[in-house]
Design a protein around this motif. Sequence first.
Motif, PDB file in Angstrom:
ATOM      1  N   PHE A   1      -7.043   5.510   3.941  1.00 26.09           N
ATOM      2  CA  PHE A   1      -7.550   5.810   2.550  1.00 26.09           C
ATOM      3  C   PHE A   1      -7.795   7.229   2.202  1.00 26.09           C
ATOM      4  O   PHE A   1      -7.403   8.024   2.951  1.00 26.09           O
ATOM      5  CB  PHE A   1      -8.901   5.258   2.741  1.00 26.09           C
ATOM      6  CG  PHE A   1      -9.020   3.704   2.704  1.00 26.09           C
ATOM      7  CD1 PHE A   1      -8.631   2.742   1.832  1.00 26.09           C
ATOM      8  CD2 PHE A   1      -9.578   3.087   3.997  1.00 26.09           C
ATOM      9  CE1 PHE A   1      -8.603   1.599   1.740  1.00 26.09           C
ATOM     10  CE2 PHE A   1      -9.286   1.782   4.247  1.00 26.09           C
ATOM     11  CZ  PHE A   1      -8.898   0.866   3.171  1.00 26.09           C
TER      12      PHE A   1
ATOM     13  N   ALA B   1     -10.232  -6.624   2.858  1.00 28.50           N
ATOM     14  CA  ALA B   1     -10.347  -5.685   1.745  1.00 28.50           C
ATOM     15  C   ALA B   1     -11.789  -5.601   1.064  1.00 28.50           C
ATOM     16  O   ALA B   1     -12.405  -4.760   0.767  1.00 28.50           O
ATOM     17  CB  ALA B   1      -9.402  -6.069   0.775  1.00 28.50           C
TER      18      ALA B   1
ATOM     19  N   ASN C   1       0.198 -11.072  -5.258  1.00 28.73           N
ATOM     20  CA  ASN C   1       0.826 -11.162  -3.855  1.00 28.73           C
ATOM     21  C   ASN C   1       0.505 -12.415  -2.996  1.00 28.73           C
ATOM     22  O   ASN C   1       1.451 -12.910  -2.267  1.00 28.73           O
ATOM     23  CB  ASN C   1       0.265  -9.849  -2.991  1.00 28.73           C
ATOM     24  CG  ASN C   1       0.799  -8.648  -3.716  1.00 28.73           C
ATOM     25  OD1 ASN C   1       1.328  -8.712  -4.344  1.00 28.73           O
ATOM     26  ND2 ASN C   1       0.193  -7.533  -3.154  1.00 28.73           N
TER      27      ASN C   1
ATOM     28  N   LEU D   1     -14.253  -4.368   3.466  1.00 29.95           N
ATOM     29  CA  LEU D   1     -14.008  -2.672   3.495  1.00 29.95           C
ATOM     30  C   LEU D   1     -14.691  -2.107   2.110  1.00 29.95           C
ATOM     31  O   LEU D   1     -15.557  -1.309   2.078  1.00 29.95           O
ATOM     32  CB  LEU D   1     -12.688  -2.347   3.341  1.00 29.95           C
ATOM     33  CG  LEU D   1     -11.987  -2.364   4.697  1.00 29.95           C
ATOM     34  CD1 LEU D   1     -10.410  -2.391   4.684  1.00 29.95           C
ATOM     35  CD2 LEU D   1     -12.530  -1.501   5.747  1.00 29.95           C
TER      36      LEU D   1
ATOM     37  N   LEU E   1      -5.864 -10.019   5.482  1.00 28.42           N
ATOM     38  CA  LEU E   1      -6.220  -8.708   4.791  1.00 28.42           C
ATOM     39  C   LEU E   1      -6.886  -8.813   3.549  1.00 28.42           C
ATOM     40  O   LEU E   1      -7.581  -7.861   3.135  1.00 28.42           O
ATOM     41  CB  LEU E   1      -4.791  -8.203   4.582  1.00 28.42           C
ATOM     42  CG  LEU E   1      -4.000  -7.844   5.917  1.00 28.42           C
ATOM     43  CD1 LEU E   1      -2.382  -7.289   5.472  1.00 28.42           C
ATOM     44  CD2 LEU E   1      -4.603  -6.843   6.622  1.00 28.42           C
TER      45      LEU E   1
ATOM     46  N   TRP F   1     -13.179   6.440  11.564  1.00 27.11           N
ATOM     47  CA  TRP F   1     -13.774   5.335  11.026  1.00 27.11           C
ATOM     48  C   TRP F   1     -15.063   5.168  11.595  1.00 27.11           C
ATOM     49  O   TRP F   1     -15.102   4.880  13.025  1.00 27.11           O
ATOM     50  CB  TRP F   1     -12.870   3.832  11.348  1.00 27.11           C
ATOM     51  CG  TRP F   1     -11.848   3.623  10.289  1.00 27.11           C
ATOM     52  CD1 TRP F   1     -10.991   4.771   9.717  1.00 27.11           C
ATOM     53  CD2 TRP F   1     -11.556   2.298   9.705  1.00 27.11           C
ATOM     54  NE1 TRP F   1     -10.181   4.071   8.798  1.00 27.11           N
ATOM     55  CE2 TRP F   1     -10.374   2.807   8.859  1.00 27.11           C
ATOM     56  CE3 TRP F   1     -11.893   1.182   9.903  1.00 27.11           C
ATOM     57  CZ2 TRP F   1      -9.555   1.751   8.263  1.00 27.11           C
ATOM     58  CZ3 TRP F   1     -11.250   0.215   9.501  1.00 27.11           C
ATOM     59  CH2 TRP F   1     -10.070   0.218   8.450  1.00 27.11           C
TER      60      TRP F   1
ATOM     61  N   GLU G   1      -7.217   8.127  10.820  1.00 32.52           N
ATOM     62  CA  GLU G   1      -7.691   6.692  10.869  1.00 32.52           C
ATOM     63  C   GLU G   1      -6.901   5.854  11.974  1.00 32.52           C
ATOM     64  O   GLU G   1      -6.599   4.776  11.659  1.00 32.52           O
ATOM     65  CB  GLU G   1      -7.497   5.917   9.458  1.00 32.52           C
ATOM     66  CG  GLU G   1      -8.100   6.861   8.437  1.00 32.52           C
ATOM     67  CD  GLU G   1      -8.476   5.932   6.967  1.00 32.52           C
ATOM     68  OE1 GLU G   1      -7.876   5.022   7.086  1.00 32.52           O
ATOM     69  OE2 GLU G   1      -8.327   6.817   6.108  1.00 32.52           O
TER      70      GLU G   1
ATOM     71  N   TRP H   1       0.655  -1.284  -0.048  1.00 32.36           N
ATOM     72  CA  TRP H   1       0.026   0.083  -0.035  1.00 32.36           C
ATOM     73  C   TRP H   1       0.760   1.148   0.102  1.00 32.36           C
ATOM     74  O   TRP H   1       0.577   2.238  -0.622  1.00 32.36           O
ATOM     75  CB  TRP H   1      -0.841   0.102   1.209  1.00 32.36           C
ATOM     76  CG  TRP H   1      -2.056   0.900   0.971  1.00 32.36           C
ATOM     77  CD1 TRP H   1      -1.981   2.183   1.686  1.00 32.36           C
ATOM     78  CD2 TRP H   1      -3.316   0.791   0.501  1.00 32.36           C
ATOM     79  NE1 TRP H   1      -3.576   2.768   1.653  1.00 32.36           N
ATOM     80  CE2 TRP H   1      -4.015   2.004   0.764  1.00 32.36           C
ATOM     81  CE3 TRP H   1      -3.766  -0.074  -0.413  1.00 32.36           C
ATOM     82  CZ2 TRP H   1      -5.447   2.151   0.100  1.00 32.36           C
ATOM     83  CZ3 TRP H   1      -4.940   0.009  -0.843  1.00 32.36           C
ATOM     84  CH2 TRP H   1      -5.770   1.078  -0.746  1.00 32.36           C
TER      85      TRP H   1
ATOM     86  N   HIS I   1      -8.898   2.598  17.103  1.00 32.81           N
ATOM     87  CA  HIS I   1      -8.354   1.399  17.640  1.00 32.81           C
ATOM     88  C   HIS I   1      -8.661   1.721  19.176  1.00 32.81           C
ATOM     89  O   HIS I   1      -8.412   0.874  20.083  1.00 32.81           O
ATOM     90  CB  HIS I   1      -6.793   1.461  17.545  1.00 32.81           C
ATOM     91  CG  HIS I   1      -6.560   0.927  16.325  1.00 32.81           C
ATOM     92  ND1 HIS I   1      -6.843  -0.454  15.911  1.00 32.81           N
ATOM     93  CD2 HIS I   1      -5.792   1.428  15.125  1.00 32.81           C
ATOM     94  CE1 HIS I   1      -6.497  -0.746  14.774  1.00 32.81           C
ATOM     95  NE2 HIS I   1      -5.842   0.515  14.230  1.00 32.81           N
TER      96      HIS I   1
HETATM   97  C1  LIG Z   1      -6.762   2.340   8.955  1.00 32.30           C
HETATM   98  C2  LIG Z   1      -6.543   1.398   8.926  1.00 32.30           C
HETATM   99  C3  LIG Z   1      -5.697   0.554   7.799  1.00 32.30           C
HETATM  100  C4  LIG Z   1      -6.149   0.920   6.450  1.00 32.30           C
HETATM  101  C5  LIG Z   1      -5.556   0.408   5.279  1.00 32.30           C
HETATM  102  C6  LIG Z   1      -4.421   1.154   5.076  1.00 32.30           C
HETATM  103  C7  LIG Z   1      -5.442  -1.300   4.956  1.00 32.30           C
HETATM  104  C8  LIG Z   1      -6.908  -1.913   5.273  1.00 32.30           C
HETATM  105  C9  LIG Z   1      -6.771  -3.221   4.594  1.00 32.30           C
HETATM  106  C10 LIG Z   1      -5.380  -3.181   4.185  1.00 32.30           C
HETATM  107  C11 LIG Z   1      -4.939  -4.026   2.940  1.00 32.30           C
HETATM  108  C12 LIG Z   1      -5.896  -4.995   2.534  1.00 32.30           C
HETATM  109  C13 LIG Z   1      -5.564  -5.727   1.300  1.00 32.30           C
HETATM  110  C14 LIG Z   1      -3.949  -6.182   1.323  1.00 32.30           C
HETATM  111  C15 LIG Z   1      -3.498  -6.887   0.060  1.00 32.30           C
HETATM  112  C16 LIG Z   1      -4.230  -8.495   0.267  1.00 32.30           C
HETATM  113  C17 LIG Z   1      -1.991  -7.239   0.119  1.00 32.30           C
HETATM  114  O1  LIG Z   1      -1.627  -8.119  -1.056  1.00 32.30           O
HETATM  115  C18 LIG Z   1      -1.409  -5.722   0.064  1.00 32.30           C
HETATM  116  C19 LIG Z   1      -1.931  -5.140   1.008  1.00 32.30           C
HETATM  117  C20 LIG Z   1      -3.210  -4.762   1.340  1.00 32.30           C
HETATM  118  C21 LIG Z   1      -3.663  -3.914  -0.080  1.00 32.30           C
HETATM  119  C22 LIG Z   1      -3.253  -3.973   2.608  1.00 32.30           C
HETATM  120  C23 LIG Z   1      -3.014  -2.660   2.516  1.00 32.30           C
HETATM  121  C24 LIG Z   1      -3.594  -1.762   3.824  1.00 32.30           C
HETATM  122  C25 LIG Z   1      -4.938  -1.841   3.936  1.00 32.30           C
HETATM  123  C26 LIG Z   1      -5.601  -1.069   2.851  1.00 32.30           C
HETATM  124  C27 LIG Z   1      -7.063   0.239   9.992  1.00 32.30           C
HETATM  125  C28 LIG Z   1      -6.251  -1.068  10.388  1.00 32.30           C
HETATM  126  C29 LIG Z   1      -7.590   1.079  11.286  1.00 32.30           C
END
Ligand SMILES: C=C(CC[C@@H](C)[C@H]1CC[C@H]2C3=CC[C@H]4[C@H](C)[C@@H](O)CC[C@]4(C)[C@H]3CC[C@]12C)C(C)C
Length: 356
Positions: A95, A331, A303, A334, A327, A229, A199, A89, A203
């Motif tokens: 986000f 995804a 991945n 979400l 995760l 959130w 964000e 990410w 927690h």
């Molecule tokens: C604010 C928080 C975290 C938010 C986002 C940054 C993350 C939430 C879900 C995460 C992801 C989901 C899928 C993953 C994928 C399967 C992997 O291959 C690569 C990383 C992901 C995209 C990962 C990345 C970060 C998120 C988008 C929360 C915790 C309060």
Amino acid sequence: MDSFSLFFTTALLAGGLYWFVFFFGSAERKGKRAVDLSGGSISRDNVHDNYKQYWSFFRRPKEIETTEKVPAFVDTFYNLVTDIYEWGWGQSFHFSPSIPGKSHKDATRIHEEMAVDLLDVKPGNRIIDVGCGVGGPMRAIAAHSKANVVGITINEYQVKRAQIHNKKAGLDSLCEVVCGNFLQMPFADNSFDGAYSIEATCHAPKLEEVYAEIYRVLKPGSKYVSYEWVTTELYDGNNSEHVEVIQGIERGDALPGLRSYDQIAEIAKKVGFQVVKEKDLAKPPSHPWWSRLKMGRIAYWRNHVLVTILSWLGIAPKGTVDVHEMLFITADYLTRGGETGIFTPMHLIVCKKPEA
Ligand SMILES: C=C(CC[C@@H](C)[C@H]1CC[C@H]2C3=CC[C@H]4[C@H](C)[C@@H](O)CC[C@]4(C)[C@H]3CC[C@]12C)C(C)C
Ligand SMILES: C[S@@+](CC[C@H](N)C(=O)[O-])C[C@H]1O[C@@H](n2cnc3c(N)ncnc32)[C@H](O)[C@@H]1O
């Protein structure tokens, strides 16, 4: 097949595998590589056990609701996910609304800069980043505002990562990172000219506890901006699909329980803040924040294959595949939360600590 063809085919397959494992990039190419995935501060032999321990928290939900258990629960989660987040990410763990014609990187930076612009701080002011992750927002905000940013995170491994990134970016003179609990911050009363959280306060088991701490450390007259959130007005607790999506988000993101959008301002006022502004930044005309998540699905499959191979080769710690799968599933929850409109990760609140 003659021996030359056999040798040639084997060499080609081995070369292809080597390239796939060691060089094939992730969604975010800079920084972490797949071969560097670790369990944060957890030793590689304990990653799998810690993953099981993370899930055990959800078998005893009452424990996540108590302040004392939260650091362990959240800390374990971030040890498990920090490298995967960075790899897949980037350095900003949040986000942002997508902006047509702009890259994810630019959209992320614009969302971060908006937070500090709302604080009205001046160069040289001291501001706090509550729940700073590995410091993506902190660096963008320091570079944009020239304020001194102090970040706090519960996770020791994130502190190390953030310090490395700050130094690399040449921003270590403006950015400081502290390991600590935002429910009991190691800072003096009235010591910051502004505060923001991106964000992260989701927690906290009780939002009033973290808001009261932020109120305490802020100087009178200064502002606090948060991206929260929350469930929106479209969420219906009697709709089983809604409940499934929200529980899926909570389990995959280490949340003690999502709050409703209408609780946020009430809590801010309860601890003494004046509420200056409140707005769901996900609402139109903003473009969907979840489109980046949805578009990445093919990359997540790739991945997954990569993580499985690395685990099988003994390069990634045992348990990494489980974390990645968690995760992957998150995804999807979400995305469903975004598409149905029952959830937003960017409920903006701007608060002011009254003048003394
Ligand atoms: C604010 C928080 C975290 C938010 C986002 C940054 C993350 C939430 C879900 C995460 C992801 C989901 C899928 C993953 C994928 C399967 C992997 O291959 C690569 C990383 C992901 C995209 C990962 C990345 C970060 C998120 C988008 C929360 C915790 C309060
Ligand atoms: C989703 S990340 C967001 C990080 C950062 N704001 C960003 O956008 O990149 C949430 C952050 O909150 C921190 N956090 C959660 N609970 C905490 C607590 N009790 N004390 C300090 N930090 C905490 C986590 O360690 C993590 O750094």
